[in-house]
Write an enzyme that holds these catalytic residues in place. Structure first.
Site, mmCIF file in Angstrom:
data_model
loop_
_atom_site.group_PDB
_atom_site.id
_atom_site.type_symbol
_atom_site.label_atom_id
_atom_site.label_comp_id
_atom_site.label_asym_id
_atom_site.label_seq_id
_atom_site.Cartn_x
_atom_site.Cartn_y
_atom_site.Cartn_z
ATOM 1 N N GLY A 51 0.810 -1.221 0.000
ATOM 2 C CA GLY A 51 0.000 0.000 0.000
ATOM 3 C C GLY A 51 0.839 1.265 0.000
ATOM 4 O O GLY A 51 1.900 1.348 -0.633
ATOM 5 N N SER A 52 0.393 2.253 0.763
ATOM 6 C CA SER A 52 0.995 3.589 0.705
ATOM 7 C C SER A 52 2.433 3.644 1.191
ATOM 8 O O SER A 52 3.108 4.656 0.982
ATOM 9 C CB SER A 52 0.146 4.567 1.519
ATOM 10 N N THR A 53 2.921 2.572 1.829
ATOM 11 C CA THR A 53 4.305 2.582 2.287
ATOM 12 C C THR A 53 5.302 2.645 1.134
ATOM 13 O O THR A 53 6.481 2.944 1.361
ATOM 14 C CB THR A 53 4.624 1.346 3.152
#
Length: 219
Positions: A51-53
């Site tokens: 995801g956003s990581t």
């Protein structure tokens, strides 16, 4: 309501694994609580969509290739982006122009996708691959996961967008923690170890110091 959780603490200069824990776990002195699934080292052998990581790596790819800098403005409109029959939305929608730094700050999916569209897909794939995604981290722990990173020439347009915010790929927590060392070492990817080192490793240079420092400042 998570079913499990893991944490890894790395020394950001040596690549030493200082701490690692998983939950649920068990007490080895009490076999009544033991279940086989509790014995898996989830942080090393399990994979997930990051995801956003991975948005900082998307920004790093675009900066490294010269398509943007930290202050480049990207119009995210009303926080939605239509790609064919699919629509990307932001969880915390902003409107109008955001700089690359602001896109990371507010974790904009639309901004990340538009940033990815400014560069050929191989530029993003190259950085993902360089920081170790899709490859064994070589920690020495048995059963470590390789994760999944498909070659850029198989990505559809919607996948170019979703890859920029970590969907359509998979990593282990160990891979992800290791990848972030490129932002603490001036662009060098560190080898990781469960054993204490006598000296700091040189690591592999995968990003310029300028790009690494720029992303570090954003974070």
């Amino acid at each position: 309501k998570a079913k499990s959780g893991s944490i890894i603490v790395l020394d950001a200069q040596s690549g030493e694994i200082l701490a690692l824990a998983n939950w649920p776990s068990y007490n080895p002195n009490n076999r009544k609580t033991y279940k086989p699934r509790f014995a898996r080292n989830l942080a090393v052998v399990d994979i997930f969509e990051p995801g956003s990581t991975v948005k900082p790596f998307n920004a790093a790819a675009a900066i490294e290739a010269g398509y943007v800098d930290p202050n480049t403005e990207i119009d995210i409109g009303n926080g939605t982006l239509k790609i064919g029959s699919k629509q990307i939305t932001d969880t915390h929608p902003k409107r109008g122009d955001l700089t690359v730094s602001e896109i990371i700050k507010v974790s904009s999916n639309v901004g990340s996708a538009k940033m990815a569209f400014r560069m050929p897909p191989e530029d993003l794939w190259r950085v993902f691959s360089a920081v170790g995604f899709g490859q064994y981290p070589k920690s020495g722990f048995p059963g470590e996961a390789r994760g999944r990173l498909r070659k850029y020439n198989t990505w559809k347009k919607i996948e170019r967008a979703t890859m920029s915010y970590g969907h359509g790929m998979s990593v282990s927590l160990l891979q992800l923690a290791r990848a972030y060392t490129v932002f603490t070492t001036g662009g060098r990817l560190l080898p990781i170890t469960f054993v204490k080192r006598d000296a700091l490793p040189e690591g592999k240079k995968v990003l310029s110091t300028t790009t690494s420092n720029a992303i570090r400042a954003m974070l």
